[in-house]
Design an enzyme around this catalytic site. Structure first.
Site, PDB file in Angstrom:
ATOM      1  CB  SER A 137      14.685  13.462 -45.691  1.00 24.52           C
ATOM      2  OG  SER A 137      14.649  13.502 -44.350  1.00 24.52           O
ATOM      3  CG  ASP A 190      11.801  15.274 -38.719  1.00 27.39           C
ATOM      4  OD1 ASP A 190      11.486  15.630 -37.742  1.00 27.39           O
ATOM      5  OD2 ASP A 190      12.795  15.651 -39.515  1.00 27.39           O
ATOM      6  CE  LYS A 238      11.282  18.347 -36.958  1.00 23.74           C
ATOM      7  NZ  LYS A 238      12.115  18.707 -38.257  1.00 23.74           N
ATOM      8  N   GLY A 257      15.876  21.656 -41.883  1.00 16.07           N
ATOM      9  CA  GLY A 257      15.421  21.162 -40.622  1.00 16.07           C
ATOM     10  C   GLY A 257      13.885  21.209 -40.503  1.00 16.07           C
ATOM     11  CG  LEU A 258      11.850  23.582 -42.566  1.00 17.19           C
ATOM     12  CD1 LEU A 258      11.588  24.824 -43.632  1.00 17.19           C
ATOM     13  CD2 LEU A 258      11.177  24.355 -41.058  1.00 17.19           C
TER      14      LEU A 258
END
Length: 404
Positions: free
Chosen positions: A154, A212, A13, A150-151
């Site tokens: 996880s 997320d 994301k 930050g994408l």
């Protein structure tokens, strides 16, 4: 328990608009990034459960008979909360310690390995304990997403695990039919996947927002405000360049910096946050209009919104010289960029309008790589968690999952 191999993928994301303002009650738009995490689940009868994570060099297995003898009551607190009703609490330190005992980590084990293994064991034991016996299986997870950028890497991992284990244990049906290359679960099944994935995220992060895993489950674009998450109706898939400056982010310090600036200059910073909110709402409106028939004028509006938001984020103090450089390089090629996520380095996104020629894209990528950045040509608004026919996956992905 299913006997066939399962192949599942889920997207990462990016935040399109609203980072930092969302902390202060404003709207954020999060979009699914078509850099994906892939999972292969192979049932077998060797009495072992195995986990392989080639991206971070993890290969572990456990004896199913030993796991079967465990007192599972430490998971009961979770079970009684009825995940299908969506009630989820943060795992207690005692529960995490118990999972660590089960995992049997060496003393020098990296934190990234620990949290990945703990999330797997938690989901495997919790979802599979309803079976007559814990299943013997191997799971391999390989990702196109860089970790710690930050994408949502996880969350994509947790979503893949939840989808594969729920399907393997026949808690939800496998939606793949004989003539399908790729398929997705029903809305009801996606809700269950998302709730279990959120639990996996809690094992990894403690107290995540849930954005997320929701983006990775449903795909497309989501609006988030004060804990409320809703999907945008049929957002267009937009081509982008994603650039990782490789400058480490300090998210807590950046969030605190914005809060301090708001306290120090309330009449300056509060209107900035209101303006960022208006940018997110205008982008939501334009994306809604683009669902039917995108026009060149709408892409120009998206570019203007990107430029304005980037200037606002700089005014909040979350920019960085590396991000300024990214914006200058792409602007020299006629392209518009902004930071995504916490800022202070990290990643940026660059919109690629449909009329941008491929040589211009390649020249921009080369220039960004020349700055020492990592760069991917990809898209946002991607499909959420999906199940695949093996032959539908590109050869490099199949090779990575097969350990070649």
């Amino acid at each position: 328990m299913l006997s066939e191999v399962l192949l599942v993928s889920a997207p990462g994301k990016v935040i399109l608009h609203g980072e930092h303002a969302v902390v202060h009650g404003k709207v954020a738009l999060a979009v699914a990034l078509n850099l994906r995490t892939f999972l292969q689940l192979q049932p077998h009868s060797n009495g072992k459960v195995g986990l392989s994570l080639p991206n971070i060099g993890v290969k572990r297995d456990w004896d199913v008979a030993s796991l079967q003898l465990l007192d599972m009551s430490f998971l009961d607190e979770y079970r009684e909360e009825k995940p299908e009703q969506g009630v989820v609490t943060v795992p207690t330190p005692e529960q995490v310690e118990k999972l660590k005992e089960v995992a049997g980590f060496p003393e020098d084990c990296a934190i990234s390995e620990q949290v990945a293994v703990l999330a797997f064991l938690y989901l495997y034991l919790s979802i599979c304990q309803k079976q007559r016996a814990l299943p013997s299986l191997d799971i391999v997870v390989w990702s196109e997403l860089p970790t710690g950028a930050g994408l949502g890497s996880s969350a994509a991992y947790s979503v893949c695990l939840a989808a594969a284990l729920l399907t393997a244990c026949e808690e939800i049906p496998n939606p793949l039919r004989d003539d399908d290359r790729v398929s997705r679960w029903t809305q009801k099944d996606l809700e269950l996947i998302n709730k279990w994935a959120f639990r996996g995220e809690k094992v990894i992060h403690g107290n995540p927002s849930g954005v997320d895993n929701a983006v990775s489950t449903w795909g497309g674009a989501l609006r988030y405000q004060q804990g409320q998450i809703s999907s945008l109706k049929k957002p267009p898939a937009l081509k982008i360049l994603l650039t990782n400056t490789k400058v480490p982010r300090r998210t807590k310090a950046l969030v605190a910096g914005v809060r301090n600036r708001l306290i120090k200059f309330p009449e300056i910073v509060a209107p900035l946050l209101t303006s960022i909110n208006a940018i997110a709402l205008e982008c939501e409106r334009v994306l809604g209009e683009m669902a039917a028939d995108p026009t060149p004028e709408q892409y120009l509006v998206l570019e203007e919104l990107i430029d304005m938001n980037q200037h606002h984020l700089n005014a909040l103090g979350v920019g960085h010289a590396s991000l300024d450089q990214l914006c200058r390089v792409t602007m020299a090629h006629g392209l518009h960029s902004k930071l995504t996520g916490a800022g202070g380095g990290g990643c940026g996104i660059t919109l690629l309008k449909p009329d941008v020629e491929q040589p211009a894209v390649e020249a921009t990528k080369q220039a960004l790589t020349g700055c020492g950045f990592d760069c991917w040509e990809t898209s946002i608004g991607a499909p959420g968690v999906s199940v695949h026919l093996a032959t539908s996956l590109d050869a490099p992905i199949r090779q990575a999952l097969d350990g070649l």
